[in-house]
Design a protein around this motif. Structure first.
Motif, mmCIF file in Angstrom:
data_model
loop_
_atom_site.group_PDB
_atom_site.id
_atom_site.type_symbol
_atom_site.label_atom_id
_atom_site.label_comp_id
_atom_site.label_asym_id
_atom_site.label_seq_id
_atom_site.Cartn_x
_atom_site.Cartn_y
_atom_site.Cartn_z
ATOM 1 N N ARG A 119 34.507 36.177 47.983
ATOM 2 C CA ARG A 119 34.016 37.611 48.524
ATOM 3 C C ARG A 119 32.802 37.932 47.755
ATOM 4 N NH1 ARG A 119 38.330 42.192 49.247
ATOM 5 N NH2 ARG A 119 39.538 40.407 50.517
ATOM 6 N N VAL A 120 33.071 37.759 46.402
ATOM 7 C CA VAL A 120 31.668 38.124 45.513
ATOM 8 C C VAL A 120 30.773 37.251 45.698
ATOM 9 C CG1 VAL A 120 31.192 38.068 43.088
ATOM 10 C CG2 VAL A 120 33.366 39.184 43.676
ATOM 11 N N LEU A 121 30.788 36.099 45.795
ATOM 12 C CA LEU A 121 29.718 35.005 45.909
ATOM 13 C C LEU A 121 29.106 35.386 47.133
ATOM 14 C CD1 LEU A 121 29.948 33.684 43.397
ATOM 15 C CD2 LEU A 121 31.319 31.911 44.414
ATOM 16 N N GLU A 122 29.915 35.575 48.264
ATOM 17 C CA GLU A 122 29.022 35.988 49.481
ATOM 18 C C GLU A 122 28.186 37.091 49.358
ATOM 19 O OE1 GLU A 122 31.870 36.501 52.733
ATOM 20 O OE2 GLU A 122 32.502 34.650 52.489
ATOM 21 N N ALA A 123 28.796 38.097 48.903
ATOM 22 C CA ALA A 123 28.166 39.527 48.629
ATOM 23 C C ALA A 123 26.758 39.174 47.951
ATOM 24 C CB ALA A 123 28.852 40.329 48.031
ATOM 25 N N ALA A 146 33.173 44.593 36.886
ATOM 26 C CA ALA A 146 33.543 43.645 35.814
ATOM 27 C C ALA A 146 34.189 42.444 36.749
ATOM 28 C CB ALA A 146 34.721 44.362 34.993
ATOM 29 N N LEU A 147 34.757 42.383 37.708
ATOM 30 C CA LEU A 147 35.230 41.293 38.128
ATOM 31 C C LEU A 147 33.883 40.558 38.638
ATOM 32 C CD1 LEU A 147 37.225 39.856 39.312
ATOM 33 C CD2 LEU A 147 37.449 41.016 41.399
ATOM 34 N N VAL A 148 32.896 41.200 39.315
ATOM 35 C CA VAL A 148 31.496 40.534 39.690
ATOM 36 C C VAL A 148 31.083 39.784 38.346
ATOM 37 C CG1 VAL A 148 29.257 40.647 40.496
ATOM 38 C CG2 VAL A 148 31.176 42.204 41.319
ATOM 39 N N SER A 149 31.187 40.549 37.335
ATOM 40 C CA SER A 149 30.741 39.798 35.792
ATOM 41 C C SER A 149 31.390 38.610 35.685
ATOM 42 C CB SER A 149 31.047 40.723 34.896
ATOM 43 O OG SER A 149 30.708 40.237 33.420
ATOM 44 N N LEU A 150 32.812 38.624 35.776
ATOM 45 C CA LEU A 150 34.000 37.411 35.586
ATOM 46 C C LEU A 150 33.132 36.118 36.430
ATOM 47 C CD1 LEU A 150 37.198 38.877 35.201
ATOM 48 C CD2 LEU A 150 35.706 37.870 33.383
ATOM 49 N N VAL A 151 32.992 36.532 37.800
ATOM 50 C CA VAL A 151 32.624 35.680 38.915
ATOM 51 C C VAL A 151 31.487 34.946 38.484
ATOM 52 C CG1 VAL A 151 31.957 35.147 41.184
ATOM 53 C CG2 VAL A 151 34.007 36.689 40.743
ATOM 54 N N MET A 152 30.378 35.906 38.069
ATOM 55 C CA MET A 152 29.149 35.394 37.689
ATOM 56 C C MET A 152 29.268 34.300 36.444
ATOM 57 S SD MET A 152 27.632 36.449 40.260
ATOM 58 C CE MET A 152 26.045 35.646 39.891
ATOM 59 N N ARG A 153 29.900 34.497 35.608
ATOM 60 C CA ARG A 153 30.022 33.822 34.547
ATOM 61 C C ARG A 153 30.984 32.524 34.580
ATOM 62 N NH1 ARG A 153 31.849 37.419 30.090
ATOM 63 N NH2 ARG A 153 32.481 39.064 31.863
ATOM 64 N N GLY A 154 31.552 32.486 36.017
ATOM 65 C CA GLY A 154 32.295 31.150 36.204
ATOM 66 C C GLY A 154 33.688 31.388 35.559
ATOM 67 N N SER A 155 34.170 32.536 35.343
ATOM 68 C CA SER A 155 35.687 32.689 34.784
ATOM 69 C C SER A 155 36.533 32.008 35.845
ATOM 70 C CB SER A 155 35.951 34.030 34.453
ATOM 71 O OG SER A 155 37.351 34.060 34.261
ATOM 72 N N PRO A 156 37.687 31.218 35.228
ATOM 73 C CA PRO A 156 38.582 30.636 36.134
ATOM 74 C C PRO A 156 39.679 31.756 36.571
ATOM 75 C CG PRO A 156 39.307 30.205 33.576
ATOM 76 C CD PRO A 156 37.916 30.934 33.729
ATOM 77 N N LYS A 157 39.725 32.836 35.799
ATOM 78 C CA LYS A 157 40.749 33.770 36.114
ATOM 79 C C LYS A 157 40.405 34.906 37.155
ATOM 80 C CE LYS A 157 40.143 35.512 31.647
ATOM 81 N NZ LYS A 157 40.765 35.850 30.167
ATOM 82 N N VAL A 158 40.136 34.411 38.179
ATOM 83 C CA VAL A 158 39.658 35.102 39.430
ATOM 84 C C VAL A 158 40.224 34.591 40.622
ATOM 85 C CG1 VAL A 158 37.896 36.191 40.660
ATOM 86 C CG2 VAL A 158 37.375 35.979 38.287
ATOM 87 N N SER A 159 40.740 35.343 41.396
ATOM 88 C CA SER A 159 41.321 34.538 42.672
ATOM 89 C C SER A 159 40.345 34.190 43.529
ATOM 90 C CB SER A 159 42.151 35.552 43.274
ATOM 91 O OG SER A 159 41.392 36.641 43.996
ATOM 92 N N GLU A 160 40.798 32.792 44.335
ATOM 93 C CA GLU A 160 39.807 32.365 45.213
ATOM 94 C C GLU A 160 39.217 33.369 46.080
ATOM 95 O OE1 GLU A 160 37.972 29.837 44.436
ATOM 96 O OE2 GLU A 160 38.821 29.478 43.026
#
Lengths: 336, 336
Positions: A41-45, A22-36
């Motif tokens: 880390r997700v983007l790198e992976a 789910a967190l990856v999902s948030l990151v992929m959709r550019g959600s603001p509520k994810v810690s930097e």
DNA sequence: TTGAAAGCGCTAACAA
DNA sequence: TTGTTAGCGCTTTCAA
């Protein structure tokens, strides 16, 4: 672990980054509520695995496809290609995909195309000069936001975008009339809805101008139709002083045929087209015509559609202004 | 029960027909191993509910999208529109959908488009005269069957379909040379890969014919480029006897400009185009040019792609034969 | 020939 | 801010 051969999934990225899917999902959709920290880390992976989200899965889960179905008559006609170009330009700006189909002027074929758009659950439909009857159009529009261009539709769930046909036709006829033309022949666009309107406007305007009903030859918006119409006129031997062709393609075919037959334009016969596709501007044709803002039409069709997708429910019917482009194929009416 | 508002699902049909969802699935895919009784019952139920399978869900589950991604330079150029038309015709015959994107000649933009095709997990990619570098193309082709047209690529996972460029260019140059032309100027297509090949062939052929390197003006396949090239030639005052334009659009722009400047074609200057788009055939232009079978190219590109999708792994590189179309824009070289 | 069940890869509450 | 848990609507084994 990632299996090579199979493209990596969100699950793989999550594992690689040590977080939840789910967190990856948030990151992929550019959600603001994810810690930097996590985001990085997700983007790198994702980068490492060359991960790309699966649009089908996304669409299925979110029931938005970010895809618009566009129905055209055919791509070969630059008129439609230009409209498609206008749609495409804005769509790509906004991250929308275009699913493209051509109806080739057959209602049954159009129905098939629209049906498959519906199967894909596109977010919206842009139907360019469709031949389908209103019932089918309304049916489609009830399940998917729909904009129709080049034709006016009554159904309240359909937005329409059209050229102010009477305005364009009136401009042509009054221009011709002003130059003394009284015998004006119109080569029609055949059974298309757009053609019907143009024809009707032609008749009404001719009558209003006191020029009688005007002569008619049936065509179908193609260059070939122009060739045949011109041949028919030549064979009959009874030349009108001016011809108003349903579009530039037809006008080009007519001009070609007239010139081959030794006629001079506009000395022997005046010719007006419609659309102002780029060939009309070539010196060798220099065709007097009516400009239709095609790319703008495409663009605005998509704009209207997006408003619908965003929830607007009132019907909008937009009319664009055509402009007479005076070039060199119209002269004073020759004396009889 | 079916909730009105939500489109019916396979589950709804199964319930309505009193069978399992899997059976409905079989029926929808036309499987032969379903009893006539059940099949009829399912079909009826589907009909009653106006059921249409969800293509997204189907794609996700089957990992086939029945969709082809088509990357074009731009839709406004009839050359590309024709190719797209050829692809579309066959695709629709076979039940494939077309996802369409334009690169506008920017590699970055092309990359974006291809990436989104990949995101959609299209079954195949047709890239028409792409500007992307080979590494990017090969990367795309490794994950999705890919056919490139209008350009030759070395990567073994990419099929290519191109015009036999040397043949076409040679036809032009030797035709011109045969009419006594020695000062031949080529207006190029700029930085596109197709243009580079054409240019290279031009140089090689000129040298081989003993005509020196030939003069060059840079263009970009547009009509506007033709206008500017012609203006440059006129300004410089040093007319070649013949011009070979990178395509018909450019040739049209040049012809227009030359004629406006009072030159006669071919008396004062000969002009050859490339592509044979329909305007070239108009009497008013009657442009001598090289025919490229565009619709056939589109069609064959899809054929090759489908073979790949069906499992072929050997690379295919097909060459189509261009033909010189002699019309009226080339004459004997004027004496100096 | 039919059905049950486990995914396909993701989003979207909801809880934590 | 992050994770858990249901789905989205279909296909696809695998049994029955």
């Amino acid at each position: 672990m990632t299996t090579p051969g199979r493209p990596p999934t969100m699950e793989d990225v999550a594992a690689e980054a040590g977080v939840s899917r789910a967190l990856v999902s948030l990151v992929m959709r550019g959600s603001p509520k994810v810690s930097e920290l996590r985001r990085a880390r997700v983007l790198e992976a994702a980068e490492r695995l060359r991960y790309r989200p699966n649009a089908m899965a996304r669409s299925l889960a979110s029931s938005r496809t970010m895809t618009i179905g566009v129905l055209l008559n055919d791509l070969h006609n630059p008129f439609f290609a230009d409209i498609a170009g206008g749609i495409e330009a804005l769509a790509s700006e906004l991250g929308y995909q275009l699913l493209l189909g051509t109806g080739r002027r057959h209602p049954e074929r159009e129905r098939t195309v629209v049906t498959s758009f519906v199967d894909y659950r596109v977010d919206g439909l842009i139907l360019v000069s469709p031949r389908l009857d209103e019932a089918d159009l309304a049916a489609a529009a009830r399940s998917i936001p729909t904009v129709v261009t080049g034709r006016e539709i009554d159904a309240p769930e359909i937005d329409t975008l059209a050229i102010d046909e009477p305005l364009g036709v009136r401009a042509v006829v009054s221009y011709l009339a002003g130059l003394g033309h009284t015998e004006i022949l119109h080569v029609t666009g055949g059974d298309g809805a757009g053609a019907a309107t143009r024809l009707q406007c032609f008749r009404a305007t001719m009558e209003a101008a006191g020029l009688g009903p005007g002569r008619l030859i049936e065509g179908d918006f193609t260059e070939e139709a122009g060739v045949q119409a011109a041949q028919a006129i030549l064979t009959r031997g009874d030349l009108p002083t001016a011809v108003f062709a349903a579009n530039d393609l037809t006008a080009a075919g007519m001009m070609d045929t007239f010139v081959r037959a030794g006629l001079r334009i506009p000395a022997d016969i005046s010719l007006v087209g419609y659309d102002n596709i780029y060939i009309a501007a070539l010196r060798q044709l220099s065709l007097t015509t009516v400009d239709q803002p095609r790319a703008a039409m495409g663009r605005q069709a998509l704009e209207l559609l997006l408003e619908r997708i965003d929830g607007r429910t009132e019907r909008v019917r937009r009319l664009l202004e055509p402009r007479l482009i005076v070039r060199d194929t119209v002269g004073r009416a020759r004396s009889r």
